[in-house]
Design an enzyme around this catalytic site. Structure first.
Site, PDB file in Angstrom:
ATOM      1  N   CYS A 246       9.619  -7.788  -2.614  1.00 13.53           N
ATOM      2  CA  CYS A 246       9.089  -8.972  -1.931  1.00 13.53           C
ATOM      3  C   CYS A 246       9.296 -10.236  -2.771  1.00 13.53           C
ATOM      4  O   CYS A 246      10.417 -10.690  -2.916  1.00 13.53           O
ATOM      5  CB  CYS A 246       7.621  -8.756  -1.554  1.00 13.53           C
ATOM      6  SG  CYS A 246       7.076  -9.841  -0.213  1.00 13.53           S
ATOM      7  N   HIS A 331       8.238  -3.713   1.822  1.00 11.92           N
ATOM      8  CA  HIS A 331       7.326  -2.986   0.943  1.00 11.92           C
ATOM      9  C   HIS A 331       7.536  -1.483   1.049  1.00 11.92           C
ATOM     10  O   HIS A 331       6.994  -0.834   1.956  1.00 11.92           O
ATOM     11  CB  HIS A 331       5.876  -3.335   1.291  1.00 11.92           C
ATOM     12  CG  HIS A 331       5.482  -4.709   0.866  1.00 11.92           C
ATOM     13  ND1 HIS A 331       4.858  -4.967  -0.336  1.00 11.92           N
ATOM     14  CD2 HIS A 331       5.659  -5.905   1.469  1.00 11.92           C
ATOM     15  CE1 HIS A 331       4.656  -6.265  -0.449  1.00 11.92           C
ATOM     16  NE2 HIS A 331       5.131  -6.864   0.630  1.00 11.92           N
ATOM     17  N   GLU A 333       6.246   0.729  -0.744  1.00 10.12           N
ATOM     18  CA  GLU A 333       4.972   1.423  -0.991  1.00 10.12           C
ATOM     19  C   GLU A 333       4.087   1.412   0.248  1.00 10.12           C
ATOM     20  O   GLU A 333       3.008   2.017   0.261  1.00 10.12           O
ATOM     21  CB  GLU A 333       4.241   0.786  -2.174  1.00 10.12           C
ATOM     22  CG  GLU A 333       3.426  -0.449  -1.865  1.00 10.12           C
ATOM     23  CD  GLU A 333       4.233  -1.702  -1.580  1.00 10.12           C
ATOM     24  OE1 GLU A 333       3.640  -2.728  -1.208  1.00 10.12           O
ATOM     25  OE2 GLU A 333       5.475  -1.663  -1.734  1.00 10.12           O
TER      26      GLU A 333
END
Length: 368
Positions: A246, A331, A333
């Site tokens: 990001c 993202h 994650e």
């Protein structure tokens, strides 16, 4: 109690107040995720923003102890169509209203969030104010137009001192620009010995920790407001494998001569399709960013575009042509969102393993 949301274009929404009783000004954005409001609330990348959730019912499974992405939320305000007064879930500890009261974050419900979202999509992200009904609209609009939103969000949310999350595996220095805990969790789940450092760390300080790899985290705001970190990135990418997410992706691009620009209304949600140009595979990704790397700025750099967004063809991934360094705009994650891109953490660790093996071979060949 009633509360109003006033936009800088003069649009007014009147609804029910919940959460904290303070008045706040911030950039009004929207997130299209159907779940994950707790992670959205606690994501440091929303620092200073008033977040609108497009899904109509929010708070139905309450707030639990496990799904926070930071200890202290930095969000300015919360806008929803309807809040659940009686959440039901086996992990529930607090209602959404109770949590926002505890953190003194103002919220407004009972407004037309579809209309608000359409306004933002048409005009772009707007400044807005959550305030009491006794405030005159014209005065608030004048104040909003004169307000310059802060540019020091990364400084606000980054750790002030370095700390470690010990493990037996490779050492990863994680530069905290507003790190989500999900990134730290993915690294520790893989046994990494993680050292989290402040955003303004120098390359020399990073190398003092003897890292096997370096991660650049997500974070809020304009990447050009933290230009002082670019020199560190330029040096570190030559020394050890690097992985950015990001804001870390955008800073990596700037450090290598590319440029960034602000999107009209950003990408915020859990269902954004991204294509891997190397394999043709499409992943559904979690995203939260208001800036993007400009495609035409990549041409004369040492960077290669690896991923693009299918919705608008913006850059979603980069790789360095000469160093084991890569980044993604989305993202991997998740938290909240799908885990399609989770494999990127394993790719990062493979780069570390290759680099470590080469280093050992170099030492052996040199008789060290």
């Amino acid at each position: 109690m009633k509360r109003q949301l006033i936009l800088e274009d003069g649009t007014v929404f009147i609804g029910e107040a919940f959460g904290g009783e303070v008045e706040k000004i911030g950039e009004v954005v929207f997130n299209t995720g159907m779940t994950g409001y707790q992670e959205i609330l606690s994501d440091p990348s929303y620092c200073g923003q008033i977040v609108t959730l497009t899904y109509p019912l929010i708070g139905n499974y309450g707030i639990n102890r496990d799904d926070f992405e930071s200890i202290n939320p930095a969000i300015a305000g919360f806008v929803v169509k309807e809040t659940a007064d009686f959440p039901s879930n086996w992990r529930n500890r607090l209602s959404l209203d109770d949590y926002l009261k505890m953190k003194n974050i103002p919220g407004i419900s009972g407004i037309d969030t579809r209309k608000l979202t359409r306004i933002i999509r048409k005009t772009g992200a707007l400044k807005g104010a959550l305030c009491n009904l006794n405030k005159r609209v014209d005065e608030v609009v004048t104040q909003l137009k004169a307000t310059v939103l802060p540019t020091n969000q990364v400084k606000q949310v980054s750790t002030k001192t370095a700390y470690s999350s010990p493990g037996r595996g490779p050492r990863v220095v994680l530069v905290d620009y507003g790190m989500k805990h999900g990134i730290l969790r993915e690294l520790t789940n893989r046994g990494c010995d993680v050292v989290v450092v402040p955003y303004n760390v120098t390359a020399e300080e990073v190398m003092h920790y003897h890292p096997d790899g370096v991660m650049l985290s997500n974070g809020p705001g304009d990447p050009k407001s933290v230009r002082k970190t670019l020199e560190m990135i330029r040096i570190i990418q030559q020394e050890v494998p690097l992985f950015g997410i990001c804001l870390g992706h955008q800073l990596f691009a700037l450090a290598n001569g590319a440029d960034t620009d602000k999107l009209k209304f950003g990408h915020r949600g859990s269902n954004h399709p991204v294509k891997d140009l190397r394999t043709g595979k499409v992943s559904i990704t979690s995203q939260n960013h208001g800036y993007t790397v400009e495609m035409n700025s990549i041409e004369n750099t040492d960077l290669t575009v690896t991923h693009t967004a299918l919705n608008d063809d913006t850059i979603e991934g980069l790789r360095h042509k000469h160093y084991p360094a890569f980044t993604v705009q989305y993202h991997p994650e998740a938290s909240p969102g799908p885990e399609d891109a989770n494999y990127l953490f394993d790719e990062f660790l493979r780069n570390i393993e290759v680099a470590t093996t080469k280093g050992e071979e170099k030492c052996l060949n040199a008789g060290i």
